[in-house]
Write a protein that holds these residues in place. Structure first.
Motif, PDB file in Angstrom:
ATOM      1  N   ARG A  16       0.799  27.127  75.449  1.00  0.00           N
ATOM      2  CA  ARG A  16      -0.063  26.593  74.341  1.00  0.00           C
ATOM      3  C   ARG A  16      -0.851  27.760  73.719  1.00  0.00           C
ATOM      4  O   ARG A  16      -1.075  27.754  72.436  1.00  0.00           O
ATOM      5  CB  ARG A  16      -0.984  25.660  75.189  1.00  0.00           C
ATOM      6  N   SER A  17      -1.187  28.764  74.369  1.00  0.00           N
ATOM      7  CA  SER A  17      -2.150  29.671  73.671  1.00  0.00           C
ATOM      8  C   SER A  17      -1.386  30.484  73.025  1.00  0.00           C
ATOM      9  O   SER A  17      -1.793  31.044  71.831  1.00  0.00           O
ATOM     10  CB  SER A  17      -2.633  30.465  74.968  1.00  0.00           C
TER      11      SER A  17
ATOM     12  N   LYS B   4       1.406  29.501  71.156  1.00  0.00           N
ATOM     13  CA  LYS B   4       1.466  28.816  69.892  1.00  0.00           C
ATOM     14  C   LYS B   4       0.271  28.839  69.090  1.00  0.00           C
ATOM     15  O   LYS B   4       0.503  29.218  67.719  1.00  0.00           O
ATOM     16  CB  LYS B   4       1.899  27.466  70.246  1.00  0.00           C
ATOM     17  N   THR B   5      -0.892  28.803  69.817  1.00  0.00           N
ATOM     18  CA  THR B   5      -1.943  29.202  68.741  1.00  0.00           C
ATOM     19  C   THR B   5      -2.156  30.325  68.233  1.00  0.00           C
ATOM     20  O   THR B   5      -2.432  30.757  67.131  1.00  0.00           O
ATOM     21  CB  THR B   5      -3.347  28.751  69.841  1.00  0.00           C
TER      22      THR B   5
ATOM     23  N   ALA C 205       0.168  30.742  65.265  1.00  0.00           N
ATOM     24  CA  ALA C 205      -0.383  30.135  64.342  1.00  0.00           C
ATOM     25  C   ALA C 205      -1.296  30.934  63.241  1.00  0.00           C
ATOM     26  O   ALA C 205      -1.297  30.947  62.291  1.00  0.00           O
ATOM     27  CB  ALA C 205      -1.071  28.687  64.614  1.00  0.00           C
ATOM     28  N   ALA C 206      -2.170  31.665  64.261  1.00  0.00           N
ATOM     29  CA  ALA C 206      -2.860  32.687  63.682  1.00  0.00           C
ATOM     30  C   ALA C 206      -2.416  33.703  62.823  1.00  0.00           C
ATOM     31  O   ALA C 206      -2.666  34.107  61.817  1.00  0.00           O
ATOM     32  CB  ALA C 206      -4.015  33.043  64.783  1.00  0.00           C
TER      33      ALA C 206
ATOM     34  N   VAL D 195       6.016  27.644  65.022  1.00  0.00           N
ATOM     35  CA  VAL D 195       4.940  26.726  65.384  1.00  0.00           C
ATOM     36  C   VAL D 195       5.018  25.587  64.262  1.00  0.00           C
ATOM     37  O   VAL D 195       4.943  25.868  63.141  1.00  0.00           O
ATOM     38  CB  VAL D 195       3.528  27.485  64.869  1.00  0.00           C
TER      39      VAL D 195
END
Length: 71
Positions: free
Chosen positions: A44-45, A47-48, A51-52, A70
């Motif tokens: 989850r981290s 994927k974040t 995205a950044a 993503v």
């Protein structure tokens, strides 16, 4: 996505940036991710973070990244 796949996706995304971050910056980010114990939370981290990185690529190039990492 597994922990290893998430890590590989981040490294691929970083390598595709026109102006990649410094090695020190990448090392700090990857070290912080490596401290996450749960595989689910790691993914989850990651994927974040992906995205950044995609946003950074968009800002640098003005072209939306063509990736399915993503959604």
């Amino acid at each position: 996505m597994t922990r290893d796949e998430a890590r590989a996706a981040i490294l691929r995304q970083v390598n595709s940036l026109p102006a990649p971050p410094s090695a020190k910056t990448l090392d700090v980010a990857m070290t912080a991710l490596d401290e996450v114990e749960s595989d689910e939370e790691y993914v989850r981290s990651a994927k974040t973070f992906l995205a950044a990185l995609q946003f950074v690529e968009y800002v640098q190039t003005g072209i939306r990244p063509n990736t399915d990492a993503v959604q």
